[in-house]
Design a protein around this motif. Sequence first.
Motif, mmCIF file in Angstrom:
data_model
loop_
_atom_site.group_PDB
_atom_site.id
_atom_site.type_symbol
_atom_site.label_atom_id
_atom_site.label_comp_id
_atom_site.label_asym_id
_atom_site.label_seq_id
_atom_site.Cartn_x
_atom_site.Cartn_y
_atom_site.Cartn_z
ATOM 1 N N LEU A 1 -12.558 1.067 5.124
ATOM 2 C CA LEU A 1 -13.663 1.028 4.172
ATOM 3 C C LEU A 1 -13.905 2.363 3.477
ATOM 4 O O LEU A 1 -14.682 2.442 2.529
ATOM 5 C CB LEU A 1 -14.952 0.598 4.891
ATOM 6 N N SER A 2 -13.237 3.417 3.949
ATOM 7 C CA SER A 2 -13.416 4.746 3.355
ATOM 8 C C SER A 2 -12.699 4.818 2.003
ATOM 9 O O SER A 2 -11.901 3.949 1.643
ATOM 10 C CB SER A 2 -12.847 5.816 4.286
ATOM 11 N N ASP A 3 -12.972 5.883 1.257
ATOM 12 C CA ASP A 3 -12.303 6.076 -0.028
ATOM 13 C C ASP A 3 -10.790 6.166 0.157
ATOM 14 O O ASP A 3 -10.025 5.583 -0.616
ATOM 15 C CB ASP A 3 -12.819 7.350 -0.713
ATOM 16 N N TYR A 4 -10.374 6.910 1.209
ATOM 17 C CA TYR A 4 -8.937 7.013 1.478
ATOM 18 C C TYR A 4 -8.371 5.649 1.866
ATOM 19 O O TYR A 4 -7.285 5.257 1.409
ATOM 20 C CB TYR A 4 -8.652 8.015 2.593
ATOM 21 N N GLY A 5 -9.085 4.920 2.723
ATOM 22 C CA GLY A 5 -8.620 3.611 3.168
ATOM 23 C C GLY A 5 -8.402 2.661 2.003
ATOM 24 O O GLY A 5 -7.382 1.964 1.918
ATOM 25 N N ARG A 6 -9.357 2.664 1.066
ATOM 26 C CA ARG A 6 -9.228 1.787 -0.108
ATOM 27 C C ARG A 6 -8.049 2.220 -0.976
ATOM 28 O O ARG A 6 -7.290 1.374 -1.473
ATOM 29 C CB ARG A 6 -10.517 1.810 -0.925
ATOM 30 N N PHE A 7 -7.909 3.536 -1.163
ATOM 31 C CA PHE A 7 -6.794 4.037 -1.966
ATOM 32 C C PHE A 7 -5.456 3.611 -1.363
ATOM 33 O O PHE A 7 -4.585 3.068 -2.062
ATOM 34 C CB PHE A 7 -6.845 5.567 -2.056
ATOM 35 N N PHE A 8 -5.301 3.851 -0.063
ATOM 36 C CA PHE A 8 -4.014 3.548 0.577
ATOM 37 C C PHE A 8 -3.700 2.060 0.520
ATOM 38 O O PHE A 8 -2.582 1.660 0.174
ATOM 39 C CB PHE A 8 -3.992 4.026 2.026
ATOM 40 N N LEU A 9 -4.663 1.218 0.847
ATOM 41 C CA LEU A 9 -4.423 -0.225 0.884
ATOM 42 C C LEU A 9 -4.171 -0.795 -0.505
ATOM 43 O O LEU A 9 -3.370 -1.728 -0.663
ATOM 44 C CB LEU A 9 -5.600 -0.933 1.561
ATOM 45 N N GLU A 10 -4.835 -0.243 -1.511
ATOM 46 C CA GLU A 10 -4.567 -0.691 -2.882
ATOM 47 C C GLU A 10 -3.146 -0.314 -3.301
ATOM 48 O O GLU A 10 -2.443 -1.100 -3.954
ATOM 49 C CB GLU A 10 -5.595 -0.099 -3.841
ATOM 50 N N TRP A 11 -2.719 0.894 -2.920
ATOM 51 C CA TRP A 11 -1.356 1.307 -3.233
ATOM 52 C C TRP A 11 -0.343 0.455 -2.469
ATOM 53 O O TRP A 11 0.623 -0.069 -3.060
ATOM 54 C CB TRP A 11 -1.152 2.787 -2.873
ATOM 55 N N TYR A 12 -0.544 0.279 -1.172
ATOM 56 C CA TYR A 12 0.386 -0.428 -0.282
ATOM 57 C C TYR A 12 0.545 -1.891 -0.712
ATOM 58 O O TYR A 12 1.664 -2.386 -0.848
ATOM 59 C CB TYR A 12 -0.169 -0.338 1.137
ATOM 60 N N SER A 13 -0.562 -2.562 -0.961
ATOM 61 C CA SER A 13 -0.493 -3.964 -1.405
ATOM 62 C C SER A 13 -0.034 -4.052 -2.858
ATOM 63 O O SER A 13 0.674 -4.992 -3.237
ATOM 64 C CB SER A 13 -1.857 -4.643 -1.247
ATOM 65 N N GLU B 1 -4.511 10.083 -8.499
ATOM 66 C CA GLU B 1 -5.884 9.838 -8.052
ATOM 67 C C GLU B 1 -6.678 11.141 -7.968
ATOM 68 O O GLU B 1 -7.900 11.129 -7.786
ATOM 69 C CB GLU B 1 -5.848 9.161 -6.671
ATOM 70 N N GLY B 2 -5.977 12.282 -8.101
ATOM 71 C CA GLY B 2 -6.634 13.580 -7.967
ATOM 72 C C GLY B 2 -6.849 13.988 -6.528
ATOM 73 O O GLY B 2 -7.640 14.892 -6.236
#
Length: 422
Positions: free
Chosen positions: A329-341, A295-296
């Motif tokens: 809702l943050s960029d990090y939050g979206r990244f983590f939840l997309e990875w986790y799910s 993700e950079g």
Amino acid sequence: MACKCGGYYYTLNAKASFDRDLPKTRKFLLRNVSVIRMFTSGFFRSKWRSIAGKRRILSMDAREKSRSTILESSKDKRVPIFVMMPVDIFTLDASGCPRIRKLKALTVSLKALKLAGVHGIGVEVWWGIVERFSPFDYDWSLYEELFKLISDSGLKLHVALSFHSNIHSTHGKGGVSLPLWILEIGDVNKDIYYRDQQGFSNNDYLTLGVDHVPLLCGRTALQCYEDFMLSFVNKFESFIGTVIEEISIGLGPSGELRYPAHPFGDGRWKFPGIGEFQCYDKYMMEDLKMAACREGKPQWGDKGPQNAGCYNSLPSGVPFFEEGKESFLSDYGRFFLEWYSGRLICHADAILAKAAKILKKYQENEQTSVMLVAKIGGIYWWYQTLSHPAELTAGYYNTALRDGYDPVVSVFSRHGAALHIP
């Protein structure tokens, strides 16, 4: 997506009666649910609405309504009733080997159920019983005896291949652990199990992190599951499509595709706590680091959310589940939840692909066709909040603003698997 109905489930020792005079609307809704282990006075709705602040929460939109159809051929069919075999049907003898409890009483019970109009029996086939002592040492003798008993009673079978443990949920009474040889590996390397942010491990199911890592006597977790499924199909080939009408594939704790974010058996979590993310074993963290680098943002791979509360937190006052700059809702939050799910969805995709391939030859013949089934968790609490925190920690990236179940059921559908909702 047309729903496939596999029947109602009761437990064998439950004192329940079937209401033959359910309102038409209620019958209509329940008929479209794949398999129900037990049901209460409530019923399913295709669309839920609630309000959180000024936002309208819709987890199922108009697209779902347009997809949900009833097959014309199934409209007038009666729904068969299946009874779930008790979890303590097996017990250990003096030598430590499992055997069937109260065999004569069970035989009488099965005959009584057949006379009462029950169609079949649901049986959990435990990895921890069949491949108990050493790798590739499959002992199917208990299930050969049980399946013959059920078949001789004129009943059908729904089989659940169970790759989890239920020791914690049964408080040790009649519970089944993971195979003993797996536990021996886990005694040396606890990172084969899920870990929470405090480092506590959960040995109810192997972490997704070892799906592709050959730590289990030279095999990966996926290879262990595939070998078990192959052995089962080879052993019970003559039953499949005749006596065995459905095979459910375990995908996680309690057989459900989810993380063990709400471990009620060991006292860490109590309802209605939001639960905790379960990604802190070594192998999941390595995967998170690689995802963050792709993700950079390598700094995002050091750890999971540090502001997500604990098992028994409530959503209010927990920054990650609110609407601030460091929230889901943050960029990090979206990244983590997309990875986790996403890791969870990849897990289901891989196992169901193997299961579908193994069962393909039976599906090609209508006379031996068997239904493939997979189960998700019913994580309903905190649904009327913006973030749906209990669902997020369980691995379902479903919020008031995002449909997290669509990618899950799409994977099931791609492999021809029906959806089991507990």
